[in-house]
Design a protein around this motif. Structure first.
Motif, PDB file in Angstrom:
ATOM      1  N   VAL A 440       0.866  -1.181   0.000  1.00  0.00           N
ATOM      2  CA  VAL A 440       0.000   0.000   0.000  1.00  0.00           C
ATOM      3  C   VAL A 440       0.903   1.231   0.000  1.00  0.00           C
ATOM      4  N   ALA A 441       0.711   2.107  -0.967  1.00  0.00           N
ATOM      5  CA  ALA A 441       1.533   3.319  -1.042  1.00  0.00           C
ATOM      6  C   ALA A 441       0.916   4.430  -0.192  1.00  0.00           C
ATOM      7  N   ASN A 442       1.773   5.275   0.333  1.00  0.00           N
ATOM      8  CA  ASN A 442       1.350   6.427   1.139  1.00  0.00           C
ATOM      9  C   ASN A 442       0.494   7.370   0.281  1.00  0.00           C
ATOM     10  N   THR A 443      -0.696   7.687   0.768  1.00  0.00           N
ATOM     11  CA  THR A 443      -1.550   8.655   0.040  1.00  0.00           C
ATOM     12  C   THR A 443      -1.503  10.033   0.704  1.00  0.00           C
ATOM     13  N   THR A 444      -0.716  10.173   1.731  1.00  0.00           N
ATOM     14  CA  THR A 444      -0.463  11.411   2.496  1.00  0.00           C
ATOM     15  C   THR A 444      -1.657  11.880   3.321  1.00  0.00           C
TER      16      THR A 444
END
Ligand SMILES: [Ca+2]
Ligand SMILES: [Ca+2]
Ligand SMILES: [Ca+2]
Length: 494
Positions: A440-444
């Motif tokens: 899961v990538a950081n979506t900020t």
């Protein structure tokens, strides 16, 4: 940036006043073709000098006219909150350019003064959240600020650094000059310094001041600078200010209401505003326009944009979802499932209890969202996005998926997290072995949802399947799952 966005940037928005939201698509498409043809012609050697030098009606000219138009048939204008921060850092030049390219007529930007008095774009009082530096903007010179790098998206300590820098207001206004309006948020306390920048950059018609200051203060500013665009913010605490303006009302009012029973949300009140002014509403979060939000709009437009426009008189909508709002204004639909795809909401897990349909590490629903009665799965409501939250290592969820036709599908997940790494999961179909770990990538932001590729593709026969999503026990896990989506690969033929 994908090439279609670059081509859209060179294709101005329609020069005709949009008669209604639903007719925007036709208008836009027609003009886009014409404008692109013109752009091509301009690069052709045979084009005459007169044609090349003819004054152009820019997107900014049209936005300026639209903003001052409060007639009954006006189209809805789109305002991009902090620019397209999903594509570039909030309040950065590329985020502003991307928002205009994606169809926004207005980009919201936050203006602060550096220690040496230079107006720059920065939302917070400090640079800590959005850059690799620390300290207050007011304590840093522009040279010091310029040395900092902006973080991706909405920033945060774990957001990746980019090569982009904090822009000056002058740079932002130059970028907006032919493209649209800039809503100068937080600029009121230093409005004279901001005005000087607009004059110097010849962008007086691009800058939109706003405040909720006393009417006498607003009147003094508008008398001093008759060319200034101004919008007045009203909520229930200062609704009377509308009357205080008398016959000299500003061309727009920003209406903020946390409850539909608020005075400023009343249809008669809004109708009176509409006779002289545009009505700006905000759909980014709960409490700005009751519970009518971007995320609610993506589930059903009636829960957000459709009601804000239809019942609450909105003629400008500020959003964190520019493309989705543009699609809604053009087609009447928002958040639609792509053709041939299947979407399952994260919170709609298969029936059955702990150990059968899911494994959750703590009893009960720790979230504030509508979980299933008696289930331990944690469900949160992030400003209208209902998502599985408090996701932790070793937890898993099972879903029932009805595949419409046999073929190969790619799995995407709509997720959010302010962390990096945010987590890893594996997917198993129909009781089989779990596949490779997907990241899961950081979506900020917990509230900043994004559709991410899982890297998982699978051939599936038409009919019912089970899908199990399990979180690796030995990895850091802190993310939210809004929905899963199986999208056909290569047309999904079986
Ligand atoms: Ca729980
Ligand atoms: Ca949990
Ligand atoms: Ca959901």
């Amino acid at each position: 940036m994908p090439s279609h966005k670059i081509s859209r940037r060179s294709c101005p928005a329609p020069s005709i006043t949009r008669p209604s939201p639903r007719r925007r698509l036709a208008v836009r498409l027609t003009v886009t073709v014409t404008a692109c043809a013109m752009t091509l012609a301009g690069t052709t050697p045979g084009t005459s000098a007169a044609e090349r030098e003819a004054p152009k009606d820019t997107a900014a000219d049209r936005a300026y006219r639209d903003f001052l138009d409060h007639g009954p048939d006006i189209g809805v204008m789109t305002a991009a909150h902090r620019g397209q921060w999903r594509e570039a850092p909030e309040n950065s030049l590329p985020a502003m350019l991307a928002a205009f390219a994606d169809g926004a007529e207005i980009v919201e930007a936050d203006v602060r003064l550096t220690k040496d008095g230079i107006p720059v774009l920065m939302h917070d009082a400090t640079v800590d959240r959005t850059t690799d530096g620390t300290g207050r903007v007011a304590d840093l010179t522009y040279a010091q600020l310029r040395a900092l790098r902006l973080r991706e998206g909405l920033g945060g300590r774990q957001a990746a650094l980019t090569g982009h820098r904090v822009p000056t207001l002058a740079q932002a206004m130059e970028a907006a000059r032919t493209r649209g309006l800039v809503n100068l948020d937080q600029a009121w306390p230093h409005r004279e310094a901001v005005w000087r920048v607009l004059e110097k950059t010849r962008t007086v018609r691009n800058g939109l001041f706003k405040s909720r200051a006393p009417v006498t203060e607003v009147r003094a500013f508008r008398t001093r600078h008759p060319g200034a665009l101004y919008m007045h913010l009203v909520d229930d605490a200062n609704a009377a200010s509308v009357t205080e303006f008398g016959d000299d009302r500003p061309p727009a009012f920003e209406v903020v209401f946390d409850d539909v029973r608020d005075v400023v949300a009343d249809t008669a009140f809004v109708r009176r505003l509409r006779t002289t002014s545009r009505v700006w509403v905000n759909s980014m979060r709960y409490g700005l326009a009751a519970r009518y939000t971007d995320e609610a709009s993506l589930i059903a437009p009636a829960r957000g944009w459709a009601t804000l426009i239809g019942r609450h008189g909105a003629s400008i909508v500020q959003t964190d979802n520019v493309e989705a709002l543009e699609t809604y204004l053009a087609t009447g639909a928002a958040g639609a499932v792509p053709p041939g795809a299947v979407r399952v909401q994260g919170e709609d897990h298969a029936p059955g209890g702990e150990g059968v349909a899911y494994h959750d590490t703590d009893a009960g629903n720790r979230g504030d969202g509508p979980g299933r009665p008696g289930a331990d799965v944690d469900v949160c409501d992030h400003d209208g996005a209902v998502a599985v939250c408090w996701m932790r290592g070793s937890e898993w969820l099972t879903y029932t998926v009805d595949v419409p036709r046999s073929g190969r599908y790619a799995l995407k997940v709509r997720v959010s997290s302010p962390y990096a790494p945010a987590g890893t999961y594996r997917v198993a179909f129909d009781g089989g072995a779990p596949g490779a770990a997907a990241r899961v990538a950081n979506t900020t932001g917990h509230h900043a949802f994004a559709l991410q590729d899982s890297g998982v593709t699978r051939s599936l026969e038409r009919g019912r399947h089970t899908l199990r999503l399990s979180l690796d026990a030995d990895a850091y896990q802190n993310w939210n799952l809004d929905h899963l989506q199986l999208e056909p690969v290569g047309g999904g033929r079986g």
